[in-house]
Design an enzyme around this catalytic site. Structure first.
Site, mmCIF file in Angstrom:
data_model
loop_
_atom_site.group_PDB
_atom_site.id
_atom_site.type_symbol
_atom_site.label_atom_id
_atom_site.label_comp_id
_atom_site.label_asym_id
_atom_site.label_seq_id
_atom_site.Cartn_x
_atom_site.Cartn_y
_atom_site.Cartn_z
ATOM 1 N N ASN A 194 -91.550 54.875 70.476
ATOM 2 C CA ASN A 194 -90.626 55.820 69.855
ATOM 3 C C ASN A 194 -91.478 57.017 69.443
ATOM 4 O O ASN A 194 -92.132 56.994 68.406
ATOM 5 C CB ASN A 194 -89.969 55.137 68.646
ATOM 6 C CG ASN A 194 -88.932 56.000 67.976
ATOM 7 O OD1 ASN A 194 -88.736 57.167 68.341
ATOM 8 N ND2 ASN A 194 -88.263 55.452 66.973
ATOM 9 N N ARG A 235 -87.644 55.159 73.543
ATOM 10 C CA ARG A 235 -86.451 55.583 72.833
ATOM 11 C C ARG A 235 -86.227 57.070 73.117
ATOM 12 O O ARG A 235 -87.119 57.889 72.920
ATOM 13 C CB ARG A 235 -86.652 55.403 71.335
ATOM 14 C CG ARG A 235 -85.354 55.588 70.624
ATOM 15 C CD ARG A 235 -85.442 56.346 69.362
ATOM 16 N NE ARG A 235 -84.182 56.193 68.657
ATOM 17 C CZ ARG A 235 -84.062 55.529 67.529
ATOM 18 N NH1 ARG A 235 -85.102 54.982 66.977
ATOM 19 N NH2 ARG A 235 -82.888 55.431 66.959
ATOM 20 N N HIS A 277 -77.392 57.321 66.562
ATOM 21 C CA HIS A 277 -77.721 56.001 65.983
ATOM 22 C C HIS A 277 -77.138 54.873 66.825
ATOM 23 O O HIS A 277 -76.903 53.766 66.322
ATOM 24 C CB HIS A 277 -77.186 55.837 64.543
ATOM 25 C CG HIS A 277 -77.835 56.715 63.520
ATOM 26 N ND1 HIS A 277 -77.128 57.330 62.512
ATOM 27 C CD2 HIS A 277 -79.132 57.074 63.345
ATOM 28 C CE1 HIS A 277 -77.967 58.032 61.753
ATOM 29 N NE2 HIS A 277 -79.186 57.887 62.251
ATOM 30 N N ARG A 318 -78.897 66.435 54.735
ATOM 31 C CA ARG A 318 -77.885 67.097 55.575
ATOM 32 C C ARG A 318 -76.526 67.012 54.894
ATOM 33 O O ARG A 318 -76.195 65.999 54.279
ATOM 34 C CB ARG A 318 -77.792 66.401 56.943
ATOM 35 C CG ARG A 318 -78.795 66.902 57.947
ATOM 36 C CD ARG A 318 -78.764 66.057 59.205
ATOM 37 N NE ARG A 318 -79.846 65.106 59.216
ATOM 38 C CZ ARG A 318 -79.948 64.080 60.042
ATOM 39 N NH1 ARG A 318 -79.008 63.848 60.929
ATOM 40 N NH2 ARG A 318 -80.974 63.267 60.000
ATOM 41 N N ASP A 352 -84.299 61.479 48.763
ATOM 42 C CA ASP A 352 -84.595 60.051 48.797
ATOM 43 C C ASP A 352 -83.621 59.310 47.881
ATOM 44 O O ASP A 352 -83.580 59.565 46.667
ATOM 45 C CB ASP A 352 -86.043 59.845 48.336
ATOM 46 C CG ASP A 352 -86.502 58.424 48.581
ATOM 47 O OD1 ASP A 352 -85.999 57.499 47.906
ATOM 48 O OD2 ASP A 352 -87.362 58.251 49.459
ATOM 49 N N GLY A 366 -78.334 51.257 53.186
ATOM 50 C CA GLY A 366 -77.352 50.194 53.419
ATOM 51 C C GLY A 366 -77.930 48.809 53.193
ATOM 52 O O GLY A 366 -77.258 47.908 52.678
ATOM 53 N N GLU A 367 -79.202 48.634 53.559
ATOM 54 C CA GLU A 367 -79.834 47.316 53.426
ATOM 55 C C GLU A 367 -80.283 47.027 51.996
ATOM 56 O O GLU A 367 -80.355 45.869 51.590
ATOM 57 C CB GLU A 367 -81.061 47.227 54.354
ATOM 58 C CG GLU A 367 -80.704 47.185 55.823
ATOM 59 C CD GLU A 367 -81.921 47.315 56.733
ATOM 60 O OE1 GLU A 367 -83.014 46.850 56.361
ATOM 61 O OE2 GLU A 367 -81.771 47.886 57.830
HETATM 62 P P1 ADP Z 1 -84.700 56.652 58.492
HETATM 63 O O1 ADP Z 1 -83.282 57.063 58.589
HETATM 64 O O2 ADP Z 1 -85.643 57.814 58.438
HETATM 65 O O3 ADP Z 1 -85.116 55.574 59.461
HETATM 66 P P2 ADP Z 1 -84.578 54.592 56.458
HETATM 67 O O4 ADP Z 1 -83.602 53.798 57.226
HETATM 68 O O5 ADP Z 1 -85.884 53.960 56.129
HETATM 69 O O6 ADP Z 1 -84.855 56.017 57.057
HETATM 70 O O7 ADP Z 1 -83.865 54.990 55.077
HETATM 71 C C1 ADP Z 1 -84.473 55.801 54.153
HETATM 72 C C2 ADP Z 1 -83.600 55.842 52.901
HETATM 73 O O8 ADP Z 1 -83.472 54.503 52.415
HETATM 74 C C3 ADP Z 1 -84.208 56.669 51.795
HETATM 75 O O9 ADP Z 1 -83.217 57.494 51.212
HETATM 76 C C4 ADP Z 1 -84.667 55.627 50.799
HETATM 77 O O10 ADP Z 1 -84.623 56.079 49.481
HETATM 78 C C5 ADP Z 1 -83.637 54.540 51.015
HETATM 79 N N1 ADP Z 1 -84.140 53.255 50.493
HETATM 80 C C6 ADP Z 1 -85.187 52.547 50.929
HETATM 81 N N2 ADP Z 1 -85.392 51.458 50.132
HETATM 82 C C7 ADP Z 1 -84.438 51.508 49.176
HETATM 83 C C8 ADP Z 1 -84.111 50.709 48.048
HETATM 84 N N3 ADP Z 1 -84.812 49.617 47.736
HETATM 85 N N4 ADP Z 1 -83.043 51.073 47.302
HETATM 86 C C9 ADP Z 1 -82.324 52.174 47.588
HETATM 87 N N5 ADP Z 1 -82.581 52.976 48.637
HETATM 88 C C10 ADP Z 1 -83.627 52.659 49.421
#
Ligand code: ADP
Length: 408
Positions: A7, A92, A181, A242, A284, A334-335
């Site tokens: 990637n 990718r 995505h 965004r 963030d 989401g996770e």
């Molecule tokens: P990308 O879209 O660049 O792949 P990620 O899927 O890693 O990024 O998502 C990044 C976002 O996930 C950031 O806004 C970060 O703050 C949020 N994030 C990561 N861990 C946590 C957490 N434990 N609680 C809340 N938000 C989180």
């Protein structure tokens, strides 16, 4: 015999090495020469082992890949022996336009098409192409496969991919919804079906990928039927920096009455909006959550807007399918954010989606967090785009070699 997946970014490459069945991750890592090309960090993680860090000199994608291949296989690529270790390379590629409806073996025609779509994905397609060229020169004896983020949307009906603008915008200029995505949504839909214990072909799913970029996709019978991102990855949900969808009239107003140029608007909507723009704190999610907890009113407002837009999208996408059997949360936010999931799910009872507060609070993905009596399931899935790319690469390589996947 293993599958390497790449990637490539403008000055970084994420990589993964998978077994021939594309089931197990043998190694994964990142090489990043953004800050210091003389001492670029190369990080490799093997399951059950300590992370290995080194620093290497990188001048371009090719030298970066020499280090990656060397570290993974113990050979320098282009040398005899590497074919035994790597049997296919998956790349990718974010934008496959409306041309690529599936993953493909890469030839000159495919590379030319990826280059053509650079205009639509200026930050993503050019480095992907550099990664492809570098990998092909380094590993010339193995098939290279392009796996596109847009391909999952190849089957959107015209009513879902056309915009209500003059039809010639589509026929003459190619203005349409592409969706993004796709690799993540496709993986999560398949994994959700496993978790729910139901055939994917019979499920109506809404998948919410909430990372720095955010999108939601309606998946019926394993195929995307509607999605929130459009011609560019700016449309739809509110994101880290965004804006997502806003009234296009605002853009004309600001240009005409506030002296802001198109370039400035592009920057403002891509990099200074979303969570960052509203909260003034950060793009963030974690930092905005922390600020909200300590009483910052704009941070709280940003989170409320973010969740509200996800909830509205879930409703719209569910209705598109006449109902929803499963809601998926994936990617960083989401996770990991139980409170975001709880806020999104407020009011989704009307769609038959009932969140179990306790399960949500202690959830470790992959997990089902709906109440036992909820008619629809709510699942949290750790997205594995690399694994999906490896599977796709394996499928295409088997086809190219005329080998039945089942008997390999
Ligand atoms: P990308 O879209 O660049 O792949 P990620 O899927 O890693 O990024 O998502 C990044 C976002 O996930 C950031 O806004 C970060 O703050 C949020 N994030 C990561 N861990 C946590 C957490 N434990 N609680 C809340 N938000 C989180």
């Amino acid at each position: 015999m293993n599958i390497l997946i790449l990637n490539a970014g403008s000055s970084s490459v994420k990589f993964g090495l998978f077994d021939a069945e594309a089931r197990e991750t043998l190694a994964s890592g990142l090489i990043d020469w953004t800050a210091d090309p003389q001492r670029a960090p190369l990080v490799i993680q093997r399951p059950g082992a300590e992370e290995v860090r080194s620093s290497v000199e990188v001048t371009d994608h090719r030298t970066a890949l020499v280090h990656v291949v060397q570290s993974l296989t113990g050979t320098a690529g282009g040398e005899s022996g590497q074919d035994d270790v790597i049997t296919g390379v998956g790349h990718r590629v974010v934008h496959g336009g409306a041309v690529f409806r599936d993953s493909v073996g890469i030839d000159d025609g495919v590379k030319a098409a990826i280059a053509r779509f650079s205009e639509l994905a200026p930050l993503h397609n050019p480095p992907a192409l550099e990664g492809i060229e570098a990998a092909q020169s380094l590993l010339p004896g193995v098939p290279h496969v392009a796996v596109f983020d847009t391909a999952f949307y190849a089957h959107l009906p015209p009513s879902a991919y056309l915009y209500p603008v003059p039809y010639e915008w589509y026929t003459d200029w190619g203005i349409r919804r592409f969706g993004f995505h796709g690799i993540s949504h496709a993986y999560c839909a398949g994994r959700a079906a496993e978790l729910i214990g139901h055939d994917l072909r019979e499920l109506r799913l809404v998948s919410c990928h909430l990372g720095n970029g955010c999108s939601a996709t309606a998946v019926r019978g394993g195929k995307a039927v509607a999605t929130t991102m459009g011609f560019t990855p700016m449309e739809g949900l509110m994101m880290g920096s965004r804006s997502g969808s806003i009234d296009p009239g605002i853009l004309f107003y600001i240009q005409q009455h506030r002296g802001i140029t198109a370039e400035q608007l592009d920057d403002l909507l891509n990099h200074r909006s979303g969570l960052l723009g509203v909260s003034g704190v950060s793009s963030d999610f974690r930092r905005v959550e922390a600020a909200a907890r300590s009483g910052d009113e704009r941070a709280r407002l940003a989170l409320e807007m973010y969740a509200g837009r996800v909830r509205a999208a879930v409703g719209a996408l569910a209705v598109t399918m006449g109902g929803v059997d499963g809601l998926i949360f994936t990617a960083g936010v989401g996770e990991h954010s139980a409170s975001l999931r709880a806020t999104v799910c407020e009011g989704l009872d009307c769609l038959g989606l009932r969140l179990d507060g306790q399960r949500n609070a202690v959830c470790q993905p992959d997990a089902d967090i709906a109440t036992p009596d909820s008619p629809g399931r709510i699942v949290v899935i750790h997205t594995r785009e690399e694994l999906m790319i490896a599977r796709e690469t394996r499928r295409v390589v088997c086809n190219l070699m005329n080998v039945d996947e089942q008997i390999r």
